[in-house]
Design an enzyme around this catalytic site. Structure first.
Site, PDB file in Angstrom:
ATOM      1  N   LYS A  73       0.759  -1.152  -0.225  1.00 36.08           N
ATOM      2  CA  LYS A  73      -0.188  -0.063  -0.033  1.00 36.08           C
ATOM      3  C   LYS A  73       0.718   1.398   0.207  1.00 36.08           C
ATOM      4  O   LYS A  73       0.529   2.385   0.360  1.00 36.08           O
ATOM      5  CB  LYS A  73      -1.515  -0.395   0.887  1.00 36.08           C
ATOM      6  N   TRP A  78       0.845   2.178  -8.609  1.00 36.31           N
ATOM      7  CA  TRP A  78       1.257   3.185  -9.650  1.00 36.31           C
ATOM      8  C   TRP A  78       3.084   3.085 -10.212  1.00 36.31           C
ATOM      9  O   TRP A  78       2.514   3.515 -11.145  1.00 36.31           O
ATOM     10  CB  TRP A  78       1.774   4.924  -8.593  1.00 36.31           C
ATOM     11  N   HIS A 136       7.336  -7.317  -2.291  1.00 39.82           N
ATOM     12  CA  HIS A 136       7.412  -6.426  -0.739  1.00 39.82           C
ATOM     13  C   HIS A 136       8.294  -6.758   0.064  1.00 39.82           C
ATOM     14  O   HIS A 136       8.734  -6.891   1.306  1.00 39.82           O
ATOM     15  CB  HIS A 136       6.394  -6.854  -0.472  1.00 39.82           C
TER      16      HIS A 136
HETATM   17  P1  PAP Z   1      -0.522  -3.218  -2.887  1.00 37.42           P
HETATM   18  O1  PAP Z   1       0.608  -2.984  -2.297  1.00 37.42           O
HETATM   19  O2  PAP Z   1      -1.481  -3.752  -2.759  1.00 37.42           O
HETATM   20  O3  PAP Z   1       0.186  -2.909  -4.096  1.00 37.42           O
HETATM   21  P2  PAP Z   1      -0.660  -0.127  -4.303  1.00 37.42           P
HETATM   22  O4  PAP Z   1      -1.052   0.168  -4.895  1.00 37.42           O
HETATM   23  O5  PAP Z   1       1.002  -0.096  -3.057  1.00 37.42           O
HETATM   24  O6  PAP Z   1      -1.213  -1.003  -2.901  1.00 37.42           O
HETATM   25  O7  PAP Z   1      -1.356   1.091  -2.712  1.00 37.42           O
HETATM   26  C1  PAP Z   1      -2.096   1.307  -2.732  1.00 37.42           C
HETATM   27  C2  PAP Z   1      -2.319   2.959  -2.986  1.00 37.42           C
HETATM   28  O8  PAP Z   1      -1.953   3.592  -4.311  1.00 37.42           O
HETATM   29  C3  PAP Z   1      -3.752   3.294  -2.785  1.00 37.42           C
HETATM   30  O9  PAP Z   1      -3.958   4.914  -1.675  1.00 37.42           O
HETATM   31  P3  PAP Z   1      -4.596   5.020  -1.071  1.00 37.42           P
HETATM   32  O10 PAP Z   1      -5.942   3.658  -0.319  1.00 37.42           O
HETATM   33  O11 PAP Z   1      -4.540   5.913   0.332  1.00 37.42           O
HETATM   34  O12 PAP Z   1      -5.844   5.971  -1.623  1.00 37.42           O
HETATM   35  C4  PAP Z   1      -4.386   3.994  -3.934  1.00 37.42           C
HETATM   36  O13 PAP Z   1      -4.966   4.558  -3.769  1.00 37.42           O
HETATM   37  C5  PAP Z   1      -2.721   4.432  -4.236  1.00 37.42           C
HETATM   38  N1  PAP Z   1      -2.854   4.359  -6.276  1.00 37.42           N
HETATM   39  C6  PAP Z   1      -3.050   3.754  -6.797  1.00 37.42           C
HETATM   40  N2  PAP Z   1      -2.884   3.936  -8.184  1.00 37.42           N
HETATM   41  C7  PAP Z   1      -2.512   5.581  -8.500  1.00 37.42           C
HETATM   42  C8  PAP Z   1      -1.446   5.568  -9.047  1.00 37.42           C
HETATM   43  N3  PAP Z   1      -1.480   6.004 -10.634  1.00 37.42           N
HETATM   44  N4  PAP Z   1      -1.509   7.071  -7.948  1.00 37.42           N
HETATM   45  C9  PAP Z   1      -1.475   7.773  -7.066  1.00 37.42           C
HETATM   46  N5  PAP Z   1      -1.723   6.604  -6.410  1.00 37.42           N
HETATM   47  C10 PAP Z   1      -2.276   5.212  -6.876  1.00 37.42           C
END
Ligand code: PAP
Length: 324
Positions: A73, A78, A136
């Site tokens: 997270k 991204w 991770h």
């Molecule tokens: P993962 O560890 O399950 O792969 P990960 O992508 O690392 O998840 O984290 C998700 C977070 O990145 C979410 O944050 P939030 O819950 O605080 O909103 C998600 O919204 C955010 N996220 C996903 N895609 C993007 C993006 N393109 N730009 C910025 N933040 C993003």
């Protein structure tokens, strides 16, 4: 929740007798979601631990591999999208590249997790010159599987409080339960104890921080907050590190901004490929996109919680030169 509906990493029915034997010799604990064991200083759900061992034994690295690392997270989706867009950019000159892989695939489908039990890592085509993977795991565990190969490793770090809140929302969507303090409090306590999936978060992050100081040509340390604050600067930094810097002509043509736009939370989450479908681990693609803001923890943590976690992290990072 029905056992078959659990995320793959929480399912224990796939854990072999050999892994169970190994686990019996390791420290074990629990968080509010499942059983954890501690391997090389890091906590894993049992199924993921099995995949870590398998990765360390069987992965065949190539020197041109790129590994995108992060704690959960912290902006993995991204970073995956941005890196794919960087590597693909020479193939997609026009502004509306219909065949761009990011338009028809969730970023997680394009960049497999090394310690996943689902994909057979030996299947990835060695003919493509650059392979992208994610992880991770902490750096020392990753390096064992890389067996001395000089792969480039990019690490994305995020404020632990925002990552916690992001994980809570993700979990609530997954389990179809309401966000409330009875979900948050045990997750917060686990975070503070350091007993979290892929944690303690400070040790995981510090492994990459130190790695980036020792070997800056092979380990790049990035922060989610800096990506939000100065996206152009950070994307150029990433491109340079990976050995694919932007040319002056590309900068003049606005390629940096176009990549940032393509990979923005808004445009990715609007794509059909991200609105529907699931990852190989059975997670809805749409769950990876939420607010993407810095400081959302303020809407959930009490001042006492804030002060407790800040004190712990400050103490753990003391003397390292890092804050997050
Ligand atoms: P993962 O560890 O399950 O792969 P990960 O992508 O690392 O998840 O984290 C998700 C977070 O990145 C979410 O944050 P939030 O819950 O605080 O909103 C998600 O919204 C955010 N996220 C996903 N895609 C993007 C993006 N393109 N730009 C910025 N933040 C993003």
């Amino acid at each position: 929740m029905d056992h078959n509906e659990l995320p793959v990493n929480l399912r224990e029915d796939k854990v072999s007798d050999e892994t169970k034997k190994l686990i019996s010799s390791l420290p074990t604990d629990k968080d509010s979601q499942g059983n954890l064991c501690k391997y090389q200083g890091c906590w894993y759900y049992y199924n993921t631990f099995q995949a870590v061992i398998s990765f360390q034994k069987h992965f065949q690295p190539q020197d041109t591999d790129i590994i995108l690392a992060s704690t959960p997270k912290s902006g993995t989706t991204w970073l995956k999208a941005l890196t794919v867009a960087l590597l693909e950019r020479s193939k997609h000159h026009d502004d509306h590249p219909m065949n761009h892989p990011l338009l028809s695939n969730n970023p997680h489908a394009l960049v497999p997790l090394l310690e996943s039990s689902a994909p057979d890592l030996t299947k990835f085509s060695p003919s493509s010159s650059t392979r992208l993977f994610s992880t991770h795991m902490p750096l020392y565990t990753l390096k064992e599987g890389l067996k001395g190969s000089p792969c480039k490793i990019v690490f994305m770090c995020r404020n632990a409080k925002d990552a916690l809140i992001s994980r809570m929302h993700f979990r609530c969507k997954y389990e179809k339960i309401e966000v409330n303090s009875s979900v948050l409090e045990p997750m917060f306590e686990s975070l503070c104890r350091g007993v979290t999936f892929y944690g303690p978060i400070w040790d995981n992050v510090l492994s990459y921080w130190r790695g980036s100081l020792e070997d800056p040509n092979h380990v790049l340390f990035m922060k989610y907050e800096e990506m939000k604050e100065e996206p152009c600067v950070q994307l150029k930094r990433l491109a340079e590190f990976l050995g694919f810097p932007f040319t002056e002509q590309e900068e003049d043509r606005g390629v940096v901004e176009k990549i940032l736009e393509l990979c923005s939370l808004r445009s990715l989450s609007d794509l059909e490929a991200n609105k529907s479908g699931k990852t190989v681990n059975g997670v809805d693609h749409k769950f990876f996109f939420r607010k993407g803001e810095v400081g959302d923890w303020k809407n959930h943590l009490t001042p006492e919680m804030e002060s407790k976690i800040d004190t712990i992290i400050e103490e753990k990072l003391r003397g390292s030169g890092l804050s997050f």
